[in-house]
Design a protein around this motif. Structure first.
Motif, PDB file in Angstrom:
ATOM      1  N   GLY A  89       0.761  -1.131   0.111  1.00 43.13           N
ATOM      2  CA  GLY A  89       0.094  -0.198  -0.022  1.00 43.13           C
ATOM      3  C   GLY A  89       0.739   1.181  -0.027  1.00 43.13           C
ATOM      4  O   GLY A  89       0.190   2.322  -0.079  1.00 43.13           O
ATOM      5  N   THR A  90       2.114   1.259   0.169  1.00 44.84           N
ATOM      6  CA  THR A  90       3.032   2.240   0.274  1.00 44.84           C
ATOM      7  C   THR A  90       2.862   3.361  -0.793  1.00 44.84           C
ATOM      8  O   THR A  90       2.611   4.564  -0.742  1.00 44.84           O
ATOM      9  CB  THR A  90       4.352   1.895   0.411  1.00 44.84           C
ATOM     10  N   VAL A  91       2.941   2.600  -2.244  1.00 46.80           N
ATOM     11  CA  VAL A  91       2.884   3.553  -3.412  1.00 46.80           C
ATOM     12  C   VAL A  91       1.506   4.202  -3.649  1.00 46.80           C
ATOM     13  O   VAL A  91       1.610   5.452  -3.983  1.00 46.80           O
ATOM     14  CB  VAL A  91       3.148   2.378  -4.588  1.00 46.80           C
ATOM     15  N   ALA A  98      -0.333  12.915  -2.750  1.00 44.14           N
ATOM     16  CA  ALA A  98       0.022  13.899  -3.741  1.00 44.14           C
ATOM     17  C   ALA A  98      -1.125  14.570  -4.455  1.00 44.14           C
ATOM     18  O   ALA A  98      -1.067  15.735  -5.075  1.00 44.14           O
ATOM     19  CB  ALA A  98       0.714  13.397  -4.811  1.00 44.14           C
ATOM     20  N   ASP A  99      -2.316  13.874  -4.495  1.00 42.28           N
ATOM     21  CA  ASP A  99      -3.705  14.348  -5.161  1.00 42.28           C
ATOM     22  C   ASP A  99      -4.376  14.986  -4.236  1.00 42.28           C
ATOM     23  O   ASP A  99      -5.337  15.699  -4.712  1.00 42.28           O
ATOM     24  CB  ASP A  99      -4.348  13.079  -5.562  1.00 42.28           C
ATOM     25  N   TRP A 147      -5.177  20.831   2.394  1.00 42.85           N
ATOM     26  CA  TRP A 147      -5.873  19.925   2.948  1.00 42.85           C
ATOM     27  C   TRP A 147      -5.517  19.450   4.371  1.00 42.85           C
ATOM     28  O   TRP A 147      -6.296  19.194   5.374  1.00 42.85           O
ATOM     29  CB  TRP A 147      -5.540  18.762   1.826  1.00 42.85           C
ATOM     30  N   ALA A 148      -4.289  19.534   4.696  1.00 40.53           N
ATOM     31  CA  ALA A 148      -3.771  19.038   5.810  1.00 40.53           C
ATOM     32  C   ALA A 148      -4.192  20.010   7.090  1.00 40.53           C
ATOM     33  O   ALA A 148      -4.241  19.621   8.183  1.00 40.53           O
ATOM     34  CB  ALA A 148      -2.234  18.998   5.967  1.00 40.53           C
ATOM     35  N   GLU A 149      -4.447  21.414   6.769  1.00 39.77           N
ATOM     36  CA  GLU A 149      -5.086  22.282   7.715  1.00 39.77           C
ATOM     37  C   GLU A 149      -6.622  22.275   7.754  1.00 39.77           C
ATOM     38  O   GLU A 149      -7.129  23.213   8.415  1.00 39.77           O
ATOM     39  CB  GLU A 149      -4.648  23.623   7.243  1.00 39.77           C
ATOM     40  N   ALA A 205      -5.537   2.067   3.803  1.00 37.12           N
ATOM     41  CA  ALA A 205      -5.335   3.287   4.734  1.00 37.12           C
ATOM     42  C   ALA A 205      -4.299   4.167   4.175  1.00 37.12           C
ATOM     43  O   ALA A 205      -3.195   3.843   3.580  1.00 37.12           O
ATOM     44  CB  ALA A 205      -5.056   2.858   6.285  1.00 37.12           C
ATOM     45  N   ASP A 206      -4.397   5.384   4.596  1.00 38.59           N
ATOM     46  CA  ASP A 206      -3.516   6.610   4.519  1.00 38.59           C
ATOM     47  C   ASP A 206      -2.511   6.603   5.700  1.00 38.59           C
ATOM     48  O   ASP A 206      -1.355   7.031   5.517  1.00 38.59           O
ATOM     49  CB  ASP A 206      -4.211   7.854   4.352  1.00 38.59           C
ATOM     50  N   ARG A 207      -3.307   6.181   6.839  1.00 40.17           N
ATOM     51  CA  ARG A 207      -2.561   6.303   8.188  1.00 40.17           C
ATOM     52  C   ARG A 207      -3.017   5.296   9.065  1.00 40.17           C
ATOM     53  O   ARG A 207      -3.998   4.820   8.718  1.00 40.17           O
ATOM     54  CB  ARG A 207      -2.546   7.531   8.970  1.00 40.17           C
ATOM     55  N   ILE A 208      -2.031   4.680   9.974  1.00 41.47           N
ATOM     56  CA  ILE A 208      -2.519   3.433  10.620  1.00 41.47           C
ATOM     57  C   ILE A 208      -2.362   3.881  11.869  1.00 41.47           C
ATOM     58  O   ILE A 208      -1.183   4.416  12.422  1.00 41.47           O
ATOM     59  CB  ILE A 208      -1.472   2.328  10.275  1.00 41.47           C
TER      60      ILE A 208
END
Length: 574
Positions: free
Chosen positions: A281-283, A290-291, A296-298, A516-519
């Motif tokens: 799932g890393t890639v 990136a998309d 977005w992070a804020e 998942a994006d984060r675990i």
């Protein structure tokens, strides 16, 4: 006969096979005519050997295994031979009467069922249930039966067996109940154990313990094992030989190293290719990041927990149980957070709290702008249509009396967006196509769909109202690897198309890594580690995360043997 005597008799019969199946064919009578479930299968298992039979649901592997114990329903017709080694010589169980078959079950062949909760009687103590098998095959005093029950419980790793022999099934954990079921199978010293998906519903750490116990069975008890499973990592960990079944036929058979290194049949190659692996799932996670739009992070999180505490009330005079203790995390729009951990870690409790199904007792939990600590049901009712829920077992979450279209239409009807299922049918058809199910499947009932098809229908229902938040609780744990792969692909497509945020709860780290994006890793109600899949799974910082990773069996016999040794070292350090 006690376990030691069973071991000696098992070893004494080493000249022949524990079981030999010759040209077995099994058909079931239905209203539409005879359905052939097994077609000309021939197999053998030597004493002390582990044969894994693998294949998708409907391949005939469980029917083949149940034939060995004479457990087929009355609608079944079988031909061929299933020869089992017994104290009185080889017998063909296909030709035996029910009374004769009862004499074979236990001393010659025993079964470990998939779900221990249904295999154990809830109203009898486990010691009584173990001794019942001994009493059925010989005269035994109550004292002798209790002594042998205590001995076998000790040998399968149940702590304090002298006390716990008098416990009821509900007083044991899932892994301990599976150990008790194995003890019941072993107590008469059978030459052959048939294990039908013995680890499917277990966490990876408990699964590793059960596999280690089964490995000991053939050494200490001399038993051969027929292992039915769809988990190729379990096969790599335990099996000596592998038989691959498809559509009732045997398509390939080889020793475990050869099958994984050089599969011959196309179906076997597809089966192995469908197995999720850590790192895959890393890639995809990098591409999704990136998309993301700028800023977005804020953005304001869809879910934000800060010092979250959830305590279940105790009985009168007893303290409550703290299921979640001081947990903090956030899920932003369009993000998938994978929540992993063993049973009892608190991950499902968090999912239920987000859905408003469990009361928050401390800290803060913001869901779609609503504070869940102290929220009233009336106030939260307006938010429910903005949260979708995908359950672990769609078969039990669907009303069996309704068609699939009627089940998927329920959110529209409940939230007043349609007066009845017919009114919502056009939208339901679009949803079925979105999850790659033909529109005509809407007229079928839940039992007429396969497990993977039901789970896709469950996804369709969850996204019906286009919710910004989805909670998926173990949505693929009971599926075959190939079906699991298709469901995960559908999930990823839907997530890209609808852009919902998701809490994805699972105990399978490889599956979580893909979606998942984060675990976030839970242990005993606390969040012990959080990060991207690359961070958490490649360079875990917490000892518990390292143990979880080492417990996950991988579909490579040589690599799995090394991981098994690494796990033993980690457990020893712990």
């Amino acid at each position: 006969m006690n376990a030691n005597e069973g071991q000696r008799s098992s070893q004494a019969s080493g000249s022949g096979d524990a079981v030999r199946i010759d040209d077995l064919t099994v058909s079931f009578a239905t209203d539409a005519g005879a359905v052939k479930a097994v077609d000309g299968v021939s197999l053998h298992v030597a004493p002390g050997e582990v044969l894994a039979i693998v294949g998708e649901s409907g391949s005939g592997k469980t029917v083949t295994a149940r034939t060995i114990l004479g457990l087929l329903p009355e609608t079944a017709t079988s031909s061929g031979a299933v020869v089992v080694s017994t104290d009185k010589g080889d017998v063909d169980v296909v030709t035996l009467t029910n009374r004769q078959m009862r004499e074979v079950r236990g001393p010659a062949v025993s079964m470990v069922f998939q779900e221990p909760s249904t295999a154990l009687n809830p109203v009898y103590k486990v010691g009584w249930q173990i001794a019942e098998g001994l009493r059925a095959h010989g005269k035994l005093s109550k004292k002798e039966g209790r002594a042998q029950a205590i001995d076998i419980l000790r040998r399968v790793g149940i702590p304090d067996p002298e006390t716990r022999v008098d416990y009821y099934p509900h007083q044991f954990s899932g892994g301990q109940k599976q150990r008790i079921v194995i003890a019941m199978a072993l107590v008469l010293g059978p030459r052959l154990i048939v294990a039908d998906e013995p680890t499917t519903a277990l966490d990876v750490t408990v699964q590793a313990e059960i596999l280690d116990l089964l490995r000991r069975c053939r050494v200490e008890f001399g038993s051969a094992i027929v292992l039915i499973t769809h988990n190729m990592g379990v096969v790599a960990d335990l099996a000596d030989r592998v038989a691959v079944m498809y559509n009732g036929t045997l398509v390939e058979e080889a020793d475990v190293s050869t099958l994984f290194a050089d599969p011959k049949q196309e179906y076997t190659k597809k089966l192995l290719a469908a197995v999720p692996r850590i790192g895959e799932g890393t890639v995809q996670a990098r591409e999704r990041l990136a998309d993301r739009p700028k800023g977005w992070a804020e953005s304001e999180p869809v879910v934000a927990a800060s010092g979250l505490r959830i305590q279940y009330p105790g009985r009168i005079g007893q303290k409550g149980f703290v299921a979640v203790d001081g947990v903090s995390f956030a899920i932003r729009p369009g993000e998938v957070l994978g929540l992993v951990g063993e049973s009892g870690s608190g991950k499902t409790t968090i999912g239920r709290a987000i859905a408003g199904l469990t009361k928050v007792t401390g800290g803060s939990l913001q869901v779609l702008g609503y504070e869940m600590n102290g929220v009233s049901e009336r106030r939260f009712r307006d938010v429910r249509d903005r949260i979708g829920f995908v359950f672990q077992d769609p078969a039990s979450s669907f009303n069996p009396l309704l068609t699939i279209a009627q089940c998927v239409a329920e959110p529209y009807i409940v939230h007043g967006q349609a007066s009845n299922a017919a009114d919502a049918r056009d939208r339901v058809d679009e949803l079925l196509e979105a999850v790659q199910l033909p529109r005509a499947y809407g007229d079928r009932y839940p039992h007429e769909l396969s497990g993977g098809q039901r789970q896709r229908a469950s996804l369709a229902r969850a996204i019906a109202l286009k919710p910004p938040l989805l909670i998926a609780d173990e949505p693929t744990s009971a599926l075959d690897v190939s079906v699991q792969q298709k469901v995960l692909e559908v999930f990823a497509d839907l997530q890209r198309e609808f852009g919902f945020a998701c809490l994805f709860i699972s105990h399978d780290l490889a599956v979580v890594d893909i979606v998942a994006d984060r675990i976030a890793v839970m242990h005993h109600g606390r969040l012990v580690e959080e990060g991207t899949g690359e961070q958490v799974l490649s360079v875990p910082e917490d000892a518990y995360t390292r143990r979880l990773l080492a417990s996950l069996p991988v579909p490579d016999p040589e690599q799995q043997a090394k991981r098994r040794e690494a796990l033993r070292e980690l457990v020893g350090e712990g």
